[in-house]
Write a protein that holds these residues in place. Sequence first.
Motif, mmCIF file in Angstrom:
data_model
loop_
_atom_site.group_PDB
_atom_site.id
_atom_site.type_symbol
_atom_site.label_atom_id
_atom_site.label_comp_id
_atom_site.label_asym_id
_atom_site.label_seq_id
_atom_site.Cartn_x
_atom_site.Cartn_y
_atom_site.Cartn_z
ATOM 1 N N MET A 62 1.340 -0.842 -0.027
ATOM 2 C CA MET A 62 0.146 -0.209 -0.031
ATOM 3 C C MET A 62 1.012 1.371 0.308
ATOM 4 S SD MET A 62 -3.016 1.594 2.758
ATOM 5 C CE MET A 62 -3.999 -0.348 2.145
ATOM 6 N N ALA A 63 1.063 2.518 -0.814
ATOM 7 C CA ALA A 63 1.073 3.791 -0.758
ATOM 8 C C ALA A 63 0.779 4.392 0.977
ATOM 9 C CB ALA A 63 1.046 4.005 -2.329
ATOM 10 N N ARG A 64 2.162 5.245 0.626
ATOM 11 C CA ARG A 64 1.793 5.306 1.942
ATOM 12 C C ARG A 64 0.583 7.016 2.310
ATOM 13 N NH1 ARG A 64 7.478 8.454 3.335
ATOM 14 N NH2 ARG A 64 7.468 9.574 1.174
ATOM 15 N N LEU A 65 -0.290 6.935 1.024
ATOM 16 C CA LEU A 65 -0.645 8.058 0.917
ATOM 17 C C LEU A 65 -2.016 7.846 0.219
ATOM 18 C CD1 LEU A 65 1.440 11.253 -0.151
ATOM 19 C CD2 LEU A 65 0.720 10.351 2.489
ATOM 20 N N ASP A 66 -2.504 6.300 0.547
ATOM 21 C CA ASP A 66 -3.383 5.976 -0.468
ATOM 22 C C ASP A 66 -5.091 6.487 0.792
ATOM 23 O OD1 ASP A 66 -2.557 4.409 -2.390
ATOM 24 O OD2 ASP A 66 -2.552 2.263 -1.774
ATOM 25 N N GLY A 67 -6.009 6.372 -0.369
ATOM 26 C CA GLY A 67 -7.208 7.459 0.175
ATOM 27 C C GLY A 67 -6.913 8.677 0.193
ATOM 28 N N ARG A 68 -5.817 9.715 0.813
ATOM 29 C CA ARG A 68 -6.077 10.973 1.163
ATOM 30 C C ARG A 68 -6.567 11.968 0.634
ATOM 31 N NH1 ARG A 68 -1.885 10.869 5.285
ATOM 32 N NH2 ARG A 68 -1.692 8.848 5.760
ATOM 33 N N ILE A 69 -6.574 13.234 0.165
ATOM 34 C CA ILE A 69 -6.831 13.867 -0.490
ATOM 35 C C ILE A 69 -6.350 15.090 -0.525
ATOM 36 C CG2 ILE A 69 -9.010 15.388 -1.638
ATOM 37 C CD1 ILE A 69 -9.433 12.781 -1.733
ATOM 38 N N ALA A 70 -5.448 15.489 -1.702
ATOM 39 C CA ALA A 70 -4.770 16.515 -1.469
ATOM 40 C C ALA A 70 -4.600 17.758 -2.121
ATOM 41 C CB ALA A 70 -3.265 16.430 -1.407
ATOM 42 N N VAL A 71 -4.739 19.125 -1.537
ATOM 43 C CA VAL A 71 -4.892 19.766 -2.312
ATOM 44 C C VAL A 71 -3.606 21.211 -2.551
ATOM 45 C CG1 VAL A 71 -5.338 22.484 -2.820
ATOM 46 C CG2 VAL A 71 -6.955 20.860 -2.194
ATOM 47 N N VAL A 72 -2.955 21.112 -4.156
ATOM 48 C CA VAL A 72 -1.092 21.556 -4.037
ATOM 49 C C VAL A 72 -1.233 22.950 -4.921
ATOM 50 C CG1 VAL A 72 0.935 20.989 -4.419
ATOM 51 C CG2 VAL A 72 -0.335 18.705 -3.947
ATOM 52 N N THR A 73 -0.770 23.622 -4.134
ATOM 53 C CA THR A 73 -1.013 24.775 -5.124
ATOM 54 C C THR A 73 0.172 25.275 -5.876
ATOM 55 O OG1 THR A 73 0.221 26.680 -3.332
ATOM 56 C CG2 THR A 73 -1.910 25.713 -3.016
ATOM 57 N N GLY A 74 0.508 25.952 -7.007
ATOM 58 C CA GLY A 74 1.475 26.513 -7.749
ATOM 59 C C GLY A 74 2.417 25.194 -8.735
ATOM 60 N N ALA A 75 0.876 24.886 -8.667
ATOM 61 C CA ALA A 75 1.132 22.723 -9.165
ATOM 62 C C ALA A 75 1.513 22.722 -10.695
ATOM 63 C CB ALA A 75 -0.069 21.571 -9.566
ATOM 64 N N GLY A 76 1.934 23.976 -11.600
ATOM 65 C CA GLY A 76 1.484 24.287 -12.563
ATOM 66 C C GLY A 76 3.398 23.946 -13.095
ATOM 67 N N ILE A 77 4.395 24.285 -12.029
ATOM 68 C CA ILE A 77 5.534 24.232 -13.008
ATOM 69 C C ILE A 77 6.623 23.545 -11.131
ATOM 70 C CG2 ILE A 77 5.931 26.507 -12.302
ATOM 71 C CD1 ILE A 77 7.959 26.603 -15.160
ATOM 72 N N GLY A 78 7.969 23.535 -11.317
ATOM 73 C CA GLY A 78 8.869 23.449 -10.609
ATOM 74 C C GLY A 78 7.944 22.433 -9.321
ATOM 75 N N GLN A 79 8.237 23.231 -8.183
ATOM 76 C CA GLN A 79 8.458 22.135 -7.175
ATOM 77 C C GLN A 79 6.598 21.659 -6.445
ATOM 78 O OE1 GLN A 79 10.788 23.721 -3.676
ATOM 79 N NE2 GLN A 79 11.744 25.163 -4.926
ATOM 80 N N GLY A 80 5.691 23.154 -6.850
ATOM 81 C CA GLY A 80 3.758 22.285 -7.174
ATOM 82 C C GLY A 80 4.016 21.397 -7.709
ATOM 83 N N ARG A 81 4.264 21.009 -9.254
ATOM 84 C CA ARG A 81 4.584 20.100 -9.824
ATOM 85 C C ARG A 81 4.701 19.149 -9.474
ATOM 86 N NH1 ARG A 81 7.012 17.408 -14.405
ATOM 87 N NH2 ARG A 81 5.871 17.097 -15.840
ATOM 88 N N SER A 82 5.939 19.242 -8.963
ATOM 89 C CA SER A 82 7.077 17.239 -8.553
ATOM 90 C C SER A 82 6.434 17.127 -7.355
ATOM 91 C CB SER A 82 8.359 18.078 -8.659
ATOM 92 O OG SER A 82 9.308 18.189 -9.229
ATOM 93 N N THR A 83 5.250 18.534 -6.194
ATOM 94 C CA THR A 83 5.020 17.796 -5.123
ATOM 95 C C THR A 83 3.395 16.797 -5.426
ATOM 96 O OG1 THR A 83 6.044 19.240 -3.856
ATOM 97 C CG2 THR A 83 3.771 18.856 -3.435
ATOM 98 N N ALA A 84 2.807 18.036 -7.501
ATOM 99 C CA ALA A 84 1.604 17.051 -7.239
ATOM 100 C C ALA A 84 1.707 15.465 -7.517
ATOM 101 C CB ALA A 84 1.291 18.063 -8.395
#
Length: 250
Positions: A1-23
Amino acid sequence: MARLDGRIAVVTGAGIGQGRSTALRLAQEGAKVLAVDVSGAEKDTAAQAPDQIEPVHADVTRGDEVQALVAEAVGRHGRLDILCNVVGVAGIAQAPVPDIDEDDYDRLLTVNLKSVFLGMKHAIPAMVASGGGSIINWSSVGALVSSPQTAVYGASKAGILAMTRAAAREWGKANIRVNAICPGFVYPTGMTLMGEREFPEAVSRAASKSALDRPGHPDEIAAVAAFLASSDASYVTGTYLVVDGGWTAG
């Protein structure tokens, strides 16, 4: 099981750079991610993992739009577990203090600090209703060390640390953890690419400060965010993790 299965996340700045990588990293770890950006590039990020990532176009410096995106997350998925406040800007209000333009000051504080405030303001009630959650705020080594012409940037990033600590103390009993990341020089990101165009000498100096003798990569910051979002960090709150390749050790 992946660590974040079932979790709902919001990531801002997700179009580029650290935000994209984090998403992308949170999605890889099993989370359903709302990738938020104002540029339109959030669609490109979502296209990399369409089963896990949904694009949301929003300006996170506007309270009504942040409120709406949190409501969208809860409306689609019934809960909110993770908020990554990644949005940030540099290269404006970058001057000796007497020469800083007031409009530039306002713009930088709005993007860097107000966006974090608004994210927490609207996400925390949703996380309380969900039984808890993890908030990760993007600060910077600029909050910890100073350099000429970065007074406003440093103040904005130090303010994020202050809000992070206060929110952690306020909401710990509701099972909400609030932490920050202080990246060093990371390449490529929207911020560093802009700096490379406008302040090439400053960017070159920043890249040379790492003890590892290289810039960080956005994926390396995203890995730390995934840890903080997960139950592996279940007793970590009210603090910041410095991810700078040894910059501040010098």
